[in-house]
Motif scaffolding. Structure first.
Motif, PDB file in Angstrom:
ATOM      1  N   MET A   1      79.283 147.500  30.391  1.00  0.00           N
ATOM      2  CA  MET A   1      78.169 148.490  30.182  1.00  0.00           C
ATOM      3  C   MET A   1      78.839 149.054  29.013  1.00  0.00           C
ATOM      4  N   ILE A   2      77.898 149.183  27.874  1.00  0.00           N
ATOM      5  CA  ILE A   2      78.451 149.962  26.729  1.00  0.00           C
ATOM      6  C   ILE A   2      77.793 151.452  26.895  1.00  0.00           C
ATOM      7  N   ARG A   3      78.822 152.311  26.495  1.00  0.00           N
ATOM      8  CA  ARG A   3      78.491 153.670  26.578  1.00  0.00           C
ATOM      9  C   ARG A   3      78.346 154.109  25.448  1.00  0.00           C
ATOM     10  N   VAL A   4      77.091 155.190  25.185  1.00  0.00           N
ATOM     11  CA  VAL A   4      76.759 155.462  23.926  1.00  0.00           C
ATOM     12  C   VAL A   4      76.535 156.887  23.609  1.00  0.00           C
ATOM     13  N   LEU A   5      77.037 157.515  22.849  1.00  0.00           N
ATOM     14  CA  LEU A   5      76.901 159.008  22.539  1.00  0.00           C
ATOM     15  C   LEU A   5      75.809 159.142  21.204  1.00  0.00           C
ATOM     16  N   VAL A   6      74.898 160.166  21.329  1.00  0.00           N
ATOM     17  CA  VAL A   6      74.008 160.010  20.215  1.00  0.00           C
ATOM     18  C   VAL A   6      74.297 161.561  19.628  1.00  0.00           C
ATOM     19  N   ALA A   7      74.371 161.514  18.323  1.00  0.00           N
ATOM     20  CA  ALA A   7      74.516 162.841  17.538  1.00  0.00           C
ATOM     21  C   ALA A   7      73.634 163.005  16.365  1.00  0.00           C
ATOM     22  N   ASP A   8      72.792 163.883  16.645  1.00  0.00           N
ATOM     23  CA  ASP A   8      71.665 164.026  15.525  1.00  0.00           C
ATOM     24  C   ASP A   8      71.152 165.633  15.654  1.00  0.00           C
ATOM     25  N   ASP A   9      70.811 166.245  14.709  1.00  0.00           N
ATOM     26  CA  ASP A   9      70.493 167.464  14.866  1.00  0.00           C
ATOM     27  C   ASP A   9      69.109 167.923  14.957  1.00  0.00           C
ATOM     28  N   HIS A  10      68.067 166.791  15.094  1.00  0.00           N
ATOM     29  CA  HIS A  10      66.845 166.759  15.275  1.00  0.00           C
ATOM     30  C   HIS A  10      66.539 166.621  16.937  1.00  0.00           C
ATOM     31  N   PRO A  11      65.961 167.495  17.572  1.00  0.00           N
ATOM     32  CA  PRO A  11      65.832 167.153  19.057  1.00  0.00           C
ATOM     33  C   PRO A  11      64.962 166.017  19.399  1.00  0.00           C
ATOM     34  N   ALA A  12      63.894 166.021  18.450  1.00  0.00           N
ATOM     35  CA  ALA A  12      62.994 164.980  18.732  1.00  0.00           C
ATOM     36  C   ALA A  12      63.427 163.605  18.430  1.00  0.00           C
ATOM     37  N   PHE A  13      64.422 163.348  17.411  1.00  0.00           N
ATOM     38  CA  PHE A  13      64.970 162.205  17.243  1.00  0.00           C
ATOM     39  C   PHE A  13      66.038 161.644  18.156  1.00  0.00           C
ATOM     40  N   ARG A  14      66.708 162.668  18.716  1.00  0.00           N
ATOM     41  CA  ARG A  14      67.700 162.569  19.647  1.00  0.00           C
ATOM     42  C   ARG A  14      67.040 161.881  21.089  1.00  0.00           C
ATOM     43  N   ARG A  15      66.048 162.740  21.527  1.00  0.00           N
ATOM     44  CA  ARG A  15      65.238 162.270  22.615  1.00  0.00           C
ATOM     45  C   ARG A  15      64.640 160.969  22.171  1.00  0.00           C
ATOM     46  N   GLY A  16      64.019 160.462  21.081  1.00  0.00           N
ATOM     47  CA  GLY A  16      63.682 159.398  21.023  1.00  0.00           C
ATOM     48  C   GLY A  16      64.439 158.437  21.137  1.00  0.00           C
ATOM     49  N   LEU A  17      65.680 158.533  20.579  1.00  0.00           N
ATOM     50  CA  LEU A  17      66.774 157.367  20.697  1.00  0.00           C
ATOM     51  C   LEU A  17      66.985 157.223  22.261  1.00  0.00           C
ATOM     52  N   GLU A  18      67.460 158.400  22.832  1.00  0.00           N
ATOM     53  CA  GLU A  18      67.643 158.257  24.307  1.00  0.00           C
ATOM     54  C   GLU A  18      66.442 157.534  25.013  1.00  0.00           C
ATOM     55  N   LEU A  19      65.380 157.837  24.987  1.00  0.00           N
ATOM     56  CA  LEU A  19      64.336 156.949  25.625  1.00  0.00           C
ATOM     57  C   LEU A  19      64.281 155.450  25.134  1.00  0.00           C
ATOM     58  N   MET A  20      64.638 155.310  23.664  1.00  0.00           N
ATOM     59  CA  MET A  20      64.595 153.899  23.230  1.00  0.00           C
ATOM     60  C   MET A  20      65.618 152.913  23.958  1.00  0.00           C
ATOM     61  N   LEU A  21      66.833 153.563  24.230  1.00  0.00           N
ATOM     62  CA  LEU A  21      68.006 152.967  24.661  1.00  0.00           C
ATOM     63  C   LEU A  21      68.042 153.108  26.048  1.00  0.00           C
ATOM     64  N   ALA A  22      67.358 153.797  26.938  1.00  0.00           N
ATOM     65  CA  ALA A  22      67.398 154.026  28.463  1.00  0.00           C
ATOM     66  C   ALA A  22      67.056 152.772  29.166  1.00  0.00           C
ATOM     67  N   ASP A  23      66.097 151.706  28.478  1.00  0.00           N
ATOM     68  CA  ASP A  23      65.733 150.605  29.448  1.00  0.00           C
ATOM     69  C   ASP A  23      66.538 149.296  28.855  1.00  0.00           C
ATOM     70  N   VAL A  24      67.396 149.701  28.025  1.00  0.00           N
ATOM     71  CA  VAL A  24      68.242 148.424  27.306  1.00  0.00           C
ATOM     72  C   VAL A  24      69.492 148.007  28.341  1.00  0.00           C
ATOM     73  N   GLU A  25      69.265 146.794  28.802  1.00  0.00           N
ATOM     74  CA  GLU A  25      70.354 146.465  29.795  1.00  0.00           C
ATOM     75  C   GLU A  25      71.690 146.435  29.261  1.00  0.00           C
ATOM     76  N   ASP A  26      72.670 146.828  29.964  1.00  0.00           N
ATOM     77  CA  ASP A  26      73.973 146.981  29.777  1.00  0.00           C
ATOM     78  C   ASP A  26      74.272 148.125  28.655  1.00  0.00           C
ATOM     79  N   LEU A  27      73.262 149.026  28.427  1.00  0.00           N
ATOM     80  CA  LEU A  27      73.598 150.393  27.622  1.00  0.00           C
ATOM     81  C   LEU A  27      73.519 151.610  28.380  1.00  0.00           C
ATOM     82  N   GLU A  28      74.156 152.496  28.160  1.00  0.00           N
ATOM     83  CA  GLU A  28      74.115 153.718  28.957  1.00  0.00           C
ATOM     84  C   GLU A  28      74.163 154.731  27.917  1.00  0.00           C
ATOM     85  N   VAL A  29      73.352 155.781  27.666  1.00  0.00           N
ATOM     86  CA  VAL A  29      73.508 156.915  26.864  1.00  0.00           C
ATOM     87  C   VAL A  29      74.152 157.969  27.765  1.00  0.00           C
TER      88      VAL A  29
END
Length: 215
Positions: A1-29
């Motif tokens: 499992m690859i653990r990912v941290l997202v750093a961005d000052d735009h809430p919508a973009f952070r949330r969008g990335l989180e949702l984009m990666l949420a269903d990817v196998e072997d990835l965890e935000v």
């Protein structure tokens, strides 16, 4: 499992990335940061495998945050992949010097982002198509880029120095970069230290000798 941290000052973009990666196998935000300082703090606390890092953030820009992580024991093992809107040579090469293992533009699709995360976690360096083309062009033409000038400066500090060299005052710089006057003053002070100059006039002379500010 690859653990990912997202750093961005735009809430919508952070949330969008989180949702984009949420269903990817072997990835965890595992965390979300909205400032560079918070990115450094969370990376040290959560020990992610990969940190997706924006460049322009409050408190601490992405270049300096990357540098602090790659040079500190607390950030050991964290692979930084820059995800930004900026594709200029200064930003790209400053990120590479700071220790980033990847550089993507925010228009990258899910497949490209996931591939970059996997590659960075495996210890590889990876760049988006547009960025790879710029790097190849840079070395093909055999010319030094402005990013090679004053390598100790962060991308934002170089940007401020460029504006100082053009004769712009701190208030104007703050307005054009949409940052606080105090932040500009801090950048200017850091520039003086890194360039080993006593004042603004000396910094302008040194910058123009290196081709910044229009010569």
């Amino acid at each position: 499992m690859i653990r990912v941290l997202v750093a961005d000052d735009h809430p919508a973009f952070r949330r969008g990335l989180e949702l984009m990666l949420a269903d990817v196998e072997d990835l965890e935000v595992v965390g979300l940061a909205e400032t560079g300082a918070e990115a450094v703090e969370l990376a040290s606390a959560l020990a992610p495998d990969v940190l997706l890092m924006d460049l322009r953030m409050p408190d601490l820009d992405g270049i300096e945050a990357t540098r602090r992580l790659t040079r500190s024991g607390a950030g050991a093992g964290v692979a930084v992949v820059v995800l930004t809107m900026f594709e200029d040579d200064d930003s790209v090469f400053a990120a590479m010097r700071a220790g980033a293992r990847g550089y993507l533009l925010k228009g990258a699709d899910q497949e490209e982002i996931v591939r970059a995360i996997g590659a960075a976690a495996a210890g590889e360096a990876i760049f988006g198509r547009e960025i790879a083309a710029r790097i190849i062009e840079h070395f093909a033409r055999g010319a030094g880029s402005s990013a090679a000038v004053f390598p100790s400066l962060t991308g934002r500090e170089r940007e401020v120095l460029e504006m100082v060299a053009r004769g712009k005052g701190n208030a104007t710089i703050a307005h054009e970069l949409m940052i606080s006057l105090k932040t500009v003053r801090n950048h200017v002070s850091n520039i003086f230290v890194k360039l080993q100059v006593p004042d603004r006039a000396a910094a302008i002379v040194k910058a123009r000798e290196e081709g910044l500010g229009g010569g």
